[in-house]
Scaffold this motif. Structure first.
Motif, PDB file in Angstrom:
ATOM      1  N   VAL A 150      -3.152   6.306  -6.318  1.00  0.00           N
ATOM      2  CA  VAL A 150      -2.039   6.696  -7.177  1.00  0.00           C
ATOM      3  C   VAL A 150      -2.595   7.544  -8.306  1.00  0.00           C
ATOM      4  O   VAL A 150      -3.483   7.118  -9.031  1.00  0.00           O
ATOM      5  N   LEU A 154       2.677  10.673 -12.984  1.00  0.00           N
ATOM      6  CA  LEU A 154       3.832   9.804 -13.211  1.00  0.00           C
ATOM      7  C   LEU A 154       4.098   9.557 -14.694  1.00  0.00           C
ATOM      8  O   LEU A 154       5.009   8.814 -15.031  1.00  0.00           O
ATOM      9  N   VAL A 183      12.838   9.955 -10.740  1.00  0.00           N
ATOM     10  CA  VAL A 183      12.221   9.570  -9.470  1.00  0.00           C
ATOM     11  C   VAL A 183      12.926  10.275  -8.315  1.00  0.00           C
ATOM     12  O   VAL A 183      12.297  10.804  -7.400  1.00  0.00           O
ATOM     13  N   PHE A 201       4.927   1.964  -4.847  1.00  0.00           N
ATOM     14  CA  PHE A 201       5.758   2.452  -5.952  1.00  0.00           C
ATOM     15  C   PHE A 201       7.228   2.133  -5.710  1.00  0.00           C
ATOM     16  O   PHE A 201       7.936   1.662  -6.603  1.00  0.00           O
ATOM     17  N   GLN A 202       7.682   2.361  -4.469  1.00  0.00           N
ATOM     18  CA  GLN A 202       9.074   2.060  -4.141  1.00  0.00           C
ATOM     19  C   GLN A 202       9.356   0.580  -4.370  1.00  0.00           C
ATOM     20  O   GLN A 202      10.416   0.209  -4.873  1.00  0.00           O
ATOM     21  N   PHE A 261       5.848  11.125  -3.652  1.00  0.00           N
ATOM     22  CA  PHE A 261       6.213  11.570  -4.993  1.00  0.00           C
ATOM     23  C   PHE A 261       5.674  12.983  -5.175  1.00  0.00           C
ATOM     24  O   PHE A 261       4.472  13.197  -5.134  1.00  0.00           O
ATOM     25  N   THR A 273       0.840  -1.202   0.000  1.00  0.00           N
ATOM     26  CA  THR A 273       0.000   0.000   0.000  1.00  0.00           C
ATOM     27  C   THR A 273       0.868   1.242   0.000  1.00  0.00           C
ATOM     28  O   THR A 273       1.025   1.902  -1.020  1.00  0.00           O
ATOM     29  N   ARG A 274       1.489   1.501   1.116  1.00  0.00           N
ATOM     30  CA  ARG A 274       2.190   2.760   1.246  1.00  0.00           C
ATOM     31  C   ARG A 274       3.459   2.798   0.409  1.00  0.00           C
ATOM     32  O   ARG A 274       3.814   3.808  -0.172  1.00  0.00           O
ATOM     33  N   LEU A 298       1.035   9.182  -4.234  1.00  0.00           N
ATOM     34  CA  LEU A 298       1.638   8.064  -3.504  1.00  0.00           C
ATOM     35  C   LEU A 298       1.851   8.447  -2.042  1.00  0.00           C
ATOM     36  O   LEU A 298       2.947   8.316  -1.509  1.00  0.00           O
TER      37      LEU A 298
END
Lengths: 168, 485
Positions: free
Chosen positions: B6, B11, B120, A145-146, B69, A141-142, B65
């Motif tokens: 998101v 992005l 990024v 993206f990472q 981001f 979830t958090r 995010l």
């Protein structure tokens, strides 16, 4: 039952750690290292940190020990060639360090510094830190993206490794 | 269970670059024998598309995010620098002596992956994103530095860059762990808030100092610059051009953004980093210039020149005002064209001559007058002589320094610029006034991509010097929109 298991695991961990450094044959040392790491993994499991336990098994007991064994086989170390050259200064230093470490452990055990007191333990058990669920939830979830970027990073590492080693 | 929302719209440029990288890998695998050209076009199209999309969403200020981001006009502008550099580097890649044409698929995809990582990194809103972005950018860079596998120097460059880069990442991570330990949060805005509350002046200084050391390593600021000349000399020349602009810019941008986030916290603790940054700036300018004077290898010379330019950029940061950041943005755009341009000419000459020594440039004017002329434009611009773009960049930087009463920095900057004229002139002298070793040598062969790239870069170096208004306006409004929000 849990407490008994905990003590058994701790004893095994300490005993095997002692055997790692005292064996003359390096292959035996590595095998005892596996025992030591596995019992530490069990300790983590008993403390409710499943994920760290799994990592302990996969990364340390798995990958790193395999690396040790590979290096030992490559170097082909005989057990006679390994002799411990330890001077008196080294022995003295080791003894001092061991005493300091034991004093530390004793101090923590007797004085019950903060996190060792009963209440802290109960509070800590409430936190689901280190369980597979909590880490999985955070990752997907958090830190989604990472996490995805990290997977791309692994791909890049593989592509790079292949590009470097590819025969031309 | 709650999922993070998101906003993929923000992005898009990153995702375009990433998909281009994957597409290049797949096409390289499946394509026919003559796939080299199609890969090249694919990379250019991907970067061009990302460039257009990033420029279109330029004035957007948003975060997604759950705040890790961040997108604002300043970050978008910097992303334009990254994408433009990657585009120009790709244009001039085919002339590289060291890269065999067979393995270009991985080369392009690694370049795209690195660009993605830098983008990024620029947008990162928390420490984890910074680290992941940094590694995403660095690991392809290590491989690219050592990409000419048969060349011993390139291998050396790759190994040195890898070892020292990993080392500096560890230092950076160490500083991050302290910051996290002090503040209990990885978010930059929250850390900025809670370092002010913590009252732990010494610990904050130590933690940020370690963090700064890691960052300045990536930026090639002077006490941490040792790896730069060897890495740049050994890397394939287009890759060195990419490093000289993009990796420095990325480090600088992270530093600028973190200082902006932490400003209130540092004020509350009465910690001032201006002094440290000024010392680093002076050291960087002086060492970069003075050691550059004795170099005979043009790539090493340009490496030292790029170190000196980081020193000039740091002046803008020392000023600590929004005008200082304006001047940095202006300088970055100007520097991008002249630095990649100079490296591109070196690429072309080194393929024809098989080396990058000063001697290889002798009599270049006889052989290929246009190539020599464009090199002259880039070098004079790097020195900062009007009417070329480099002058505009330095003018704004020094103007800010004088405005903020940073006289020492301004004086050292001007003096080192004068000294740098000496070593740029060594190349000019070799090209124009020295006789070639072989007077009957054929003109240096240049690929169409290189030709287009050189024309573009010379044009912008001239045009931004003669009419800098649009660039200055853009930089000003970007910084104003960012700091105003």
């Amino acid at each position: 039952m849990t407490a008994l298991l905990f003590f058994v695991c701790s004893l095994v961990a300490i005993a095997s750690a002692a055997l790692v450094v005292s064996r003359k044959n390096p292959v035996h040392s590595v095998l005892f290292l596996i025992v030591c790491l596995l019992s530490v993994a069990l300790l983590f499991l008993l403390l409710g940190a499943q994920f760290i336990a799994a990592l302990q098994v996969i990364v340390y007991a798995g990958a790193i020990v395999v690396l040790f064994v590979f290096v030992l086989m490559l170097l082909n170390v005989k057990k006679e060639t390994v002799t411990l050259h330890s001077s008196t200064v080294q022995k003295l230093g080791a003894v001092i360090l061991v005493i300091v470490l034991l004093m530390e452990a004793l101090f923590v055990a007797v004085m019950g510094v903060g996190w060792l007191s009963k209440e802290a333990w109960i509070a800590a058990s409430g936190i689901s830190f280190g369980t597979v669920q909590s880490i999985g939830r955070e990752l997907f979830t958090r830190y989604l993206f990472q996490f995805e970027v990290a997977s791309v990073l692994l791909l890049v590492a593989i592509v790079g490794a292949i590009a470097i080693t590819k025969k031309r | 269970m709650s999922f993070v929302s998101v906003d993929f719209g923000l992005l898009v440029p990153e995702l375009v670059v990433l998909s281009a990288a994957f597409l290049v890998l797949v096409v390289d695998l499946l394509g026919s024998r003559q796939r080299g050209a199609s890969l090249w076009w694919l990379t250019l199209c991907g970067l061009g598309l990302a460039l257009l999309l990033a420029a279109r969403g330029w004035n957007l200020s948003a975060s997604t995010l759950s705040g890790t981001f961040v997108l604002d006009p300043f970050v978008s502008t910097v992303k334009l620098v990254f994408l433009l550099s990657a585009f120009l580097v790709t244009l001039t890649t085919l002339d590289c002596r060291l890269i065999s044409r067979l393995s270009l698929g991985e080369y392009y995809s690694l370049l795209l992956f690195a660009t993605f990582g830098f983008m990024v990194l620029a947008s990162a809103g928390d420490l984890i994103m910074i680290f992941i972005g940094l590694e995403m950018a660095s690991i392809p860079c290590y491989i690219l530095a050592g990409y000419a596998f048969e060349d011993v120097k390139s291998n050396e460059a790759g190994i040195k860059y890898f070892l020292l880069g990993a080392f500096s990442s560890a230092i950076l991570l160490y500083g991050m762990s302290f910051l996290y330990g002090l503040c209990g949060s990885t978010f930059l805005s929250e850390i900025g808030f809670s370092i002010g509350q913590s009252g732990q002046k010494l610990l904050v200084m130590g933690a940020f100092g370690v963090f700064l050391a890691g960052l300045t390593f990536k930026m090639t600021v002077v006490p941490f610059h040792m790896w730069v000349p060897d890495t740049y000399e050994g890397s394939p020349t287009p890759v060195a051009a990419f490093f000289s602009v993009v990796s420095k810019t990325a480090g600088l941008v992270v530093l600028i953004r973190i200082l902006a986030y932490f400003k209130q916290g540092f004020l509350a603790l009465e910690v001032d980093w201006t002094q440290v940054l000024s010392i680093l700036s002076v050291l960087t300018m002086v060492v970069g210039t003075v050691i550059g004077v004795v170099q005979t290898n043009v790539k090493r010379l340009l490496a030292y020149s790029s170190i000196a330019h980081v020193g000039y950029l740091l002046i803008g940061l020392c000023a600590g005002t929004s005008a200082g950041i304006d001047s940095i943005v202006i300088y970055l755009f100007v520097y991008l064209f002249m630095s990649i341009g100079a490296f591109a000419v070196v690429t072309a000459v080194s393929r024809a001559e098989g080396g990058e020594e000063l001697a290889n440039f002798r009599g270049l004017n006889r052989r290929s007058p246009l190539l020599a002329a464009s090199m002259a434009v880039f070098l004079i611009s790097l020195t900062g002589i009007p009417p070329l773009a480099g002058f505009i960049g330095k003018f704004f930087i020094f103007a800010v320094a004088i405005e903020e009463k940073l006289y020492t920095l301004a004086i050292v900057g001007v003096l080192t610029s004068v000294v740098s004229l000496f070593y740029y002139c060594k190349i000019l002298k070799a090209m124009y006034f020295a006789e070639a070793e072989d007077p009957g040598a054929a003109p240096v062969a240049v690929s169409p991509g290189m030709r287009v790239g050189l024309v573009l870069m010379s044009f912008f170096t001239l045009a931004l010097g003669l009419y800098p208004v649009p660039l200055v306006e853009m930089a000003r409004s970007a910084v104003r929109l960012w700091l105003g929000s």
